[in-house]
Design an enzyme around this catalytic site. Sequence first.
Site, PDB file in Angstrom:
ATOM      1  N   ASN A 134       5.648  12.587   5.153  1.00 21.04           N
ATOM      2  CA  ASN A 134       5.589  11.289   4.486  1.00 21.04           C
ATOM      3  C   ASN A 134       4.145  10.805   4.478  1.00 21.04           C
ATOM      4  O   ASN A 134       3.460  10.873   5.509  1.00 21.04           O
ATOM      5  CB  ASN A 134       6.453  10.267   5.247  1.00 21.04           C
ATOM      6  CG  ASN A 134       6.250   8.847   4.739  1.00 21.04           C
ATOM      7  OD1 ASN A 134       6.722   8.492   3.654  1.00 21.04           O
ATOM      8  ND2 ASN A 134       5.536   8.035   5.501  1.00 21.04           N
ATOM      9  N   GLU A 135       3.693  10.324   3.354  1.00 18.68           N
ATOM     10  CA  GLU A 135       2.348   9.744   3.238  1.00 18.68           C
ATOM     11  C   GLU A 135       1.334  10.559   4.058  1.00 18.68           C
ATOM     12  O   GLU A 135       0.627  10.032   4.924  1.00 18.68           O
ATOM     13  CB  GLU A 135       2.350   8.258   3.619  1.00 18.68           C
ATOM     14  CG  GLU A 135       3.234   7.448   2.693  1.00 18.68           C
ATOM     15  CD  GLU A 135       3.043   5.925   2.750  1.00 18.68           C
ATOM     16  OE1 GLU A 135       2.351   5.431   3.651  1.00 18.68           O
ATOM     17  OE2 GLU A 135       3.590   5.254   1.860  1.00 18.68           O
ATOM     18  N   TYR A 176       3.866  -0.188  -3.851  1.00 19.08           N
ATOM     19  CA  TYR A 176       4.391  -1.495  -3.457  1.00 19.08           C
ATOM     20  C   TYR A 176       3.750  -2.597  -4.290  1.00 19.08           C
ATOM     21  O   TYR A 176       2.563  -2.522  -4.635  1.00 19.08           O
ATOM     22  CB  TYR A 176       4.091  -1.761  -1.978  1.00 19.08           C
ATOM     23  CG  TYR A 176       4.975  -0.950  -1.054  1.00 19.08           C
ATOM     24  CD1 TYR A 176       6.243  -1.388  -0.737  1.00 19.08           C
ATOM     25  CD2 TYR A 176       4.543   0.259  -0.515  1.00 19.08           C
ATOM     26  CE1 TYR A 176       7.078  -0.654   0.106  1.00 19.08           C
ATOM     27  CE2 TYR A 176       5.363   1.006   0.320  1.00 19.08           C
ATOM     28  CZ  TYR A 176       6.637   0.536   0.633  1.00 19.08           C
ATOM     29  OH  TYR A 176       7.458   1.266   1.459  1.00 19.08           O
ATOM     30  N   GLU A 229       9.420   5.208  -2.360  1.00 15.66           N
ATOM     31  CA  GLU A 229       9.138   3.909  -1.738  1.00 15.66           C
ATOM     32  C   GLU A 229       8.611   2.982  -2.817  1.00 15.66           C
ATOM     33  O   GLU A 229       7.532   3.227  -3.381  1.00 15.66           O
ATOM     34  CB  GLU A 229       8.126   4.040  -0.592  1.00 15.66           C
ATOM     35  CG  GLU A 229       8.716   4.690   0.639  1.00 15.66           C
ATOM     36  CD  GLU A 229       7.800   4.618   1.867  1.00 15.66           C
ATOM     37  OE1 GLU A 229       7.016   3.652   1.997  1.00 15.66           O
ATOM     38  OE2 GLU A 229       7.887   5.557   2.693  1.00 15.66           O
ATOM     39  N   GLN A 277      13.078  -1.767   1.560  1.00 16.60           N
ATOM     40  CA  GLN A 277      14.034  -0.870   2.191  1.00 16.60           C
ATOM     41  C   GLN A 277      15.434  -1.467   2.072  1.00 16.60           C
ATOM     42  O   GLN A 277      15.594  -2.537   1.488  1.00 16.60           O
ATOM     43  CB  GLN A 277      13.637  -0.625   3.644  1.00 16.60           C
ATOM     44  CG  GLN A 277      12.275   0.064   3.789  1.00 16.60           C
ATOM     45  CD  GLN A 277      12.016   0.618   5.187  1.00 16.60           C
ATOM     46  OE1 GLN A 277      12.856   0.606   6.070  1.00 16.60           O
ATOM     47  NE2 GLN A 277      10.781   1.100   5.400  1.00 16.60           N
TER      48      GLN A 277
HETATM   49  O1  AHR Z   1       8.144   1.071   4.088  1.00 14.29           O
HETATM   50  C1  AHR Z   1       7.221   0.776   5.090  1.00 14.29           C
HETATM   51  C2  AHR Z   1       6.131   1.817   5.214  1.00 14.29           C
HETATM   52  O2  AHR Z   1       5.373   1.831   4.037  1.00 14.29           O
HETATM   53  C3  AHR Z   1       6.588   3.244   5.356  1.00 14.29           C
HETATM   54  O3  AHR Z   1       6.882   3.573   6.662  1.00 14.29           O
HETATM   55  C4  AHR Z   1       5.417   4.027   4.874  1.00 14.29           C
HETATM   56  O4  AHR Z   1       5.777   5.267   4.327  1.00 14.29           O
HETATM   57  C5  AHR Z   1       4.770   3.095   3.866  1.00 14.29           C
HETATM   58  O5  AHR Z   1       3.420   2.975   4.063  1.00 14.29           O
END
Ligand code: AHR
Length: 528
Positions: A212-213, A279, A336, A383
């Site tokens: 992840n990331e 985001y 995400e 989430q």
């Molecule tokens: O969703 C919160 C965080 O955001 C996750 O853990 C990460 O993958 C992202 O930076």
Amino acid sequence: MTIRWCTSLFSAAWLMSSPVALAQPTAAPNTPPAAVSAPSFNATVQVRADRPGPVINRNIYGSFAEHLGRGVYEGIWVGESSPIPNTRGMRNDVIAALRKVKLPVLRWPGGCFADEYHWRDGIGPRDKRLRRANTSWGGLETNAFGLHEFMDFADLIGAEPYVSVNVGSGTPREMMEWLEYMTSNTESALAQLRRANGRKQPWKVKFVGIGNEAWGCGGNMRPEYYADEYKRYAAFVKQYGDESFVKIAVGPSDQDYNWTEVVMKQAAKQIDGLSLHYYTLPTGNWKAKGSATQFDESEWRSTFVRTLRMDTFITKHSAIMNKYDPEKRVALIVDEWGTWYDSEPGKGALYQQNTLRDGLVAALNLNLFNQHADRVKMAASAQTINVLQAMILTDQAKMVLTPTYHVFEMYNVHHDATLLPLEIQAPRYGAGADALPSLHGSASRDARGALHVSLVNLDPQRAAKLTLSLQGRGAKSVTARVLTAPTINALNDFQRATVEPKPLEGKVADGRVSVTLPSKSVTVLTIE
Ligand code: AHR
């Protein structure tokens, strides 16, 4: 007037709207929105029923549950002895809500947490499980909610599991053993261990995220380095059950096109899905992201301007993917997405309330995923419960469904439906760099032949008088549901639910639909 055969942006200079005043006065909870005093605008929508596109994969409507704040503990897991009604430790109200929304896929255990998670910590007798610091998000990880509990939960809510394995602090061997433990039906030691821990049959697990990331919390890697790591791990993703795994590589964050370029160039052949994370921060500033509930019209608009960047990101990353994968075998997986505000102190890491604005953000993103259904095959909102743009909030025994939840529920008519192009003509909302389309939408045809058109009216003051026509067929009847509220920051809390879908009246005449979309609303029309 510019007309584009696409559903995203459209312009009509002669219809530019003038700046409008802020929110309407607050009405009593659960009453329909106050009559719109500002003048409405006219809009037309044409649905190209004669030009069917790709199938909208239901997995676009997925979500993500990480061991973070009160997302898993309290949000899902309360334990078998809890006074909160539960099934084998998992709260019944949340299970029922996620079943109702038809959540198709659930990503777990992270997020950043995935790269510090060791799956063996979460199996076996619960009272013997290791407790560890959650170094990503704080607090103590009890491991009470481990693999068996997650699989049970996914099964209870009817979602497919999507497991992110640990690359940052794990090994290929650890990953291999995890995959074998979950899916092998042989007499191997790992399959026997699973049986000894109470699960006879192997689970069906299709989706595996390799880290992840990796460019950030997952190991601060360069794309060249990650591509090599990915290939090493991917080589050890073996098949134990009937189906091979869908291997998902760490993809870019928002506009990191170089990441996509390098990873696709080096590893496209071994990749089945490439993730994208983006985001929405109303201010664009990670140090002062903006409040979840206290915002003015300018932040309302900047939130949508920033949300709609998703369209550019998907378009440009897809164009790079097209170079290395012209057949579109590799899916883009937006695993995400969502709003990220300043969190509310004392309520758990990354806890934020969720207003009508979040409902509209969800609708815009889901419209975009529908529109890009040729490449976007799966997504996960960040989430699911009590974290970031949550679908559900809990306060111990209490639970509330957020505006985001309601949009997911209203939009589930698009699951596995066929995308139909949409042409929208409507004025812009706002002026200058912040100008937005006032209407945004997507359309599909389901297996029964019914059409579903989802439309967002971003204008906080003016209703849209809409005439909708279909190319290639007529309309016989229409039903509609709308999500709106008296104010832009209306929300559902544990005392009252102000933002809930309601029926909306539409009419059909001469094969065309007329309907008035309230200001600041999300509407889903079903046309037979
Ligand atoms: O969703 C919160 C965080 O955001 C996750 O853990 C990460 O993958 C992202 O930076």
